[in-house]
Design a protein around this motif. Structure first.
Motif, PDB file in Angstrom:
ATOM      1  N   LEU A  98     -17.354 -54.736 -47.259  1.00  0.00           N
ATOM      2  CA  LEU A  98     -17.229 -54.437 -45.829  1.00  0.00           C
ATOM      3  C   LEU A  98     -18.607 -54.136 -45.269  1.00  0.00           C
ATOM      4  CD1 LEU A  98     -15.542 -53.631 -43.257  1.00  0.00           C
ATOM      5  CD2 LEU A  98     -15.430 -51.322 -44.240  1.00  0.00           C
ATOM      6  N   PHE A  99     -18.944 -54.824 -44.162  1.00  0.00           N
ATOM      7  CA  PHE A  99     -20.199 -54.536 -43.462  1.00  0.00           C
ATOM      8  C   PHE A  99     -19.889 -54.224 -42.010  1.00  0.00           C
ATOM      9  CE2 PHE A  99     -23.907 -55.934 -40.917  1.00  0.00           C
ATOM     10  CZ  PHE A  99     -24.815 -54.992 -41.371  1.00  0.00           C
ATOM     11  N   GLU A 100     -20.415 -53.095 -41.531  1.00  0.00           N
ATOM     12  CA  GLU A 100     -20.196 -52.671 -40.155  1.00  0.00           C
ATOM     13  C   GLU A 100     -21.527 -52.254 -39.544  1.00  0.00           C
ATOM     14  OE1 GLU A 100     -15.881 -50.716 -39.995  1.00  0.00           O
ATOM     15  OE2 GLU A 100     -17.188 -49.690 -41.426  1.00  0.00           O
ATOM     16  N   ASP A 101     -21.835 -52.855 -38.409  1.00  0.00           N
ATOM     17  CA  ASP A 101     -23.075 -52.544 -37.694  1.00  0.00           C
ATOM     18  C   ASP A 101     -22.742 -52.496 -36.207  1.00  0.00           C
ATOM     19  OD1 ASP A 101     -25.674 -52.128 -36.923  1.00  0.00           O
ATOM     20  OD2 ASP A 101     -26.350 -54.175 -37.320  1.00  0.00           O
ATOM     21  N   GLY A 102     -22.399 -51.306 -35.725  1.00  0.00           N
ATOM     22  CA  GLY A 102     -21.946 -51.184 -34.342  1.00  0.00           C
ATOM     23  C   GLY A 102     -20.634 -51.916 -34.151  1.00  0.00           C
ATOM     24  N   ASP A 103     -20.601 -52.858 -33.220  1.00  0.00           N
ATOM     25  CA  ASP A 103     -19.392 -53.634 -32.959  1.00  0.00           C
ATOM     26  C   ASP A 103     -19.298 -54.880 -33.830  1.00  0.00           C
ATOM     27  OD1 ASP A 103     -18.539 -51.864 -30.984  1.00  0.00           O
ATOM     28  OD2 ASP A 103     -19.633 -52.929 -29.404  1.00  0.00           O
ATOM     29  N   ASP A 104     -20.279 -55.108 -34.682  1.00  0.00           N
ATOM     30  CA  ASP A 104     -20.305 -56.293 -35.537  1.00  0.00           C
ATOM     31  C   ASP A 104     -19.812 -55.947 -36.937  1.00  0.00           C
ATOM     32  OD1 ASP A 104     -21.507 -58.051 -33.562  1.00  0.00           O
ATOM     33  OD2 ASP A 104     -23.354 -56.904 -33.874  1.00  0.00           O
ATOM     34  N   HIS A 105     -18.888 -56.765 -37.453  1.00  0.00           N
ATOM     35  CA  HIS A 105     -18.278 -56.495 -38.756  1.00  0.00           C
ATOM     36  C   HIS A 105     -18.067 -57.809 -39.513  1.00  0.00           C
ATOM     37  CE1 HIS A 105     -16.929 -53.394 -35.937  1.00  0.00           C
ATOM     38  NE2 HIS A 105     -16.707 -52.584 -36.945  1.00  0.00           N
ATOM     39  N   PHE A 106     -18.170 -57.728 -40.829  1.00  0.00           N
ATOM     40  CA  PHE A 106     -17.568 -58.783 -41.647  1.00  0.00           C
ATOM     41  C   PHE A 106     -16.891 -58.140 -42.850  1.00  0.00           C
ATOM     42  CE2 PHE A 106     -21.644 -58.987 -44.097  1.00  0.00           C
ATOM     43  CZ  PHE A 106     -21.156 -59.086 -45.401  1.00  0.00           C
ATOM     44  N   ILE A 107     -15.805 -58.796 -43.271  1.00  0.00           N
ATOM     45  CA  ILE A 107     -15.052 -58.353 -44.450  1.00  0.00           C
ATOM     46  C   ILE A 107     -14.979 -59.535 -45.412  1.00  0.00           C
ATOM     47  CG2 ILE A 107     -12.887 -57.407 -45.318  1.00  0.00           C
ATOM     48  CD1 ILE A 107     -12.310 -56.361 -42.511  1.00  0.00           C
ATOM     49  N   HIS A 108     -15.433 -59.305 -46.630  1.00  0.00           N
ATOM     50  CA  HIS A 108     -15.329 -60.322 -47.668  1.00  0.00           C
ATOM     51  C   HIS A 108     -14.192 -59.913 -48.591  1.00  0.00           C
ATOM     52  CE1 HIS A 108     -16.750 -63.686 -50.061  1.00  0.00           C
ATOM     53  NE2 HIS A 108     -16.573 -62.928 -51.131  1.00  0.00           N
ATOM     54  N   MET A 109     -13.047 -60.553 -48.430  1.00  0.00           N
ATOM     55  CA  MET A 109     -11.840 -60.175 -49.169  1.00  0.00           C
ATOM     56  C   MET A 109     -11.825 -60.744 -50.584  1.00  0.00           C
ATOM     57  SD  MET A 109      -9.590 -58.595 -46.906  1.00  0.00           S
ATOM     58  CE  MET A 109      -7.910 -59.215 -46.857  1.00  0.00           C
ATOM     59  N   ALA A 110     -12.774 -61.631 -50.885  1.00  0.00           N
ATOM     60  CA  ALA A 110     -12.853 -62.266 -52.196  1.00  0.00           C
ATOM     61  C   ALA A 110     -11.517 -62.911 -52.556  1.00  0.00           C
ATOM     62  CB  ALA A 110     -13.328 -61.275 -53.249  1.00  0.00           C
ATOM     63  N   ASP A 111     -10.963 -62.632 -53.725  1.00  0.00           N
ATOM     64  CA  ASP A 111      -9.810 -63.404 -54.182  1.00  0.00           C
ATOM     65  C   ASP A 111      -8.455 -62.817 -53.796  1.00  0.00           C
ATOM     66  OD1 ASP A 111     -11.587 -65.182 -55.154  1.00  0.00           O
ATOM     67  OD2 ASP A 111     -10.834 -65.195 -57.211  1.00  0.00           O
ATOM     68  N   ILE A 112      -8.418 -61.773 -52.955  1.00  0.00           N
ATOM     69  CA  ILE A 112      -7.121 -61.420 -52.385  1.00  0.00           C
ATOM     70  C   ILE A 112      -6.873 -62.205 -51.097  1.00  0.00           C
ATOM     71  CG2 ILE A 112      -6.904 -59.173 -53.503  1.00  0.00           C
ATOM     72  CD1 ILE A 112      -7.724 -57.834 -50.937  1.00  0.00           C
ATOM     73  N   MET A 113      -7.907 -62.899 -50.588  1.00  0.00           N
ATOM     74  CA  MET A 113      -7.733 -63.914 -49.558  1.00  0.00           C
ATOM     75  C   MET A 113      -8.808 -64.977 -49.778  1.00  0.00           C
ATOM     76  SD  MET A 113      -7.170 -63.657 -45.418  1.00  0.00           S
ATOM     77  CE  MET A 113      -8.881 -63.335 -44.965  1.00  0.00           C
TER      78      MET A 113
END
Length: 280
Positions: free
Chosen positions: A199-214
């Motif tokens: 999980l990366f969060e920088d203010g209103d910017d986010h990304f989620i790397h779910m890897a092999d659960i998605m």
């Protein structure tokens, strides 16, 4: 190579290899008549799956999310059974960016199955050595334990030559860890007992790397989990939790295995807002 900027982070997808695995195994109990509408399948019932690490450049450091399928690590039988048409070309990818394996500072391993961890080591003569000469490697304590003590099922995916050469480079965590400001690894379980997301969060910017659960965009449905999952119900619950979280935040979801999309942003209703497609 495809790129995506998320706040302070710049993401670049490297060439880590390509496999063709059984579509039924990748979609578990979901009938083929449903999943084949969302993800192409060949005449052998196989689907194309990349094994492409993500280079994340953040605050002057180079991070890698997983390591690719490796080069020269698989037998001819394994290459055939896993439908491997291309092995890792990480060094070549990094060179195009003016980098080398020595420039990687930290590797974030979501889990240590062979298709994610083979790129960590290489054979030199009769021995195996680290590919990334000075990188620190993070993974969950549960995953690291299982890697070194596989059971009758997991012994086929946790390999000695993927962990013994890096034993002094590994740092573990229990529930979650903040690697640097806004960048976290969070234990989920599910696919493997020690599986983690990023999980990366920088203010209103986010990304989620779910890897092999998605693993692909076609697994957006929270109930569509892999037959490969050791704990599929855990995968369902974790996917539900983190998709609700990410949809609300309008986060990017990034992919390691998807052959068609590098990243997708969905709105709170699960509708596609933006995409980064893989260049073919």
């Amino acid at each position: 190579m495809e790129h995506l900027n998320v706040g302070r982070a710049k993401l670049t997808w490297l060439r880590g290899g390509v496999t063709f695995l059984d579509g039924g195994a990748m979609f578990g109990v979901v009938p083929k008549v449903l999943w084949e509408k969302k993800y192409p399948v060949n005449e052998k019932n196989q689907i194309e799956l990349r094994t492409d690490p993500i280079l994340m450049q953040l605050d002057g450091k180079n991070y890698l999310i997983d390591s690719g399928i490796g080069k020269g690590k698989l037998t001819q039988k394994q290459l055939r059974n896993f439908g491997v048409l291309e092995e890792t070309q990480i060094e070549e990818s990094l060179a195009l960016l003016g980098l080398s394996t020595n420039d990687i500072d930290i590797i974030l391993m979501t889990h240590l199955h062979f298709d994610h961890a083979c790129g960590l080591t290489k054979q030199v003569g009769n021995n195996f050595e680290p590919v990334f000469e000075r990188a620190i490697i993070y993974t969950s304590s549960i995953e690291w334990y299982e890697m070194r003590n596989p059971n009758i099922r997991s012994v086929n995916t946790y390999w000695h030559n993927n962990w013994k050469p890096i034993v002094d480079r590994v740092k573990t965590f229990t529930d979650k860890i903040e690697i640097t400001k806004g960048l976290k690894m969070i234990h989920t379980g599910g696919h493997s007992d020690g599986h983690s997301l990023i999980l990366f969060e920088d203010g209103d910017d986010h990304f989620i790397h779910m890897a092999d659960i998605m693993p692909t965009h076609a697994h957006q449905n929270k109930l569509w989990v892999l037959a490969y999952d050791d704990y599929p119900v855990t995968s369902v619950h974790q996917k539900e939790k983190w998709m609700q979280y990410g949809f609300k935040k309008q986060a990017w979801y990034t992919f390691y295995h998807d052959a068609y999309y590098r990243a997708i942003k969905w709105n709170r209703h699960g509708e596609v807002m933006n995409t980064v497609k893989r260049e073919h």
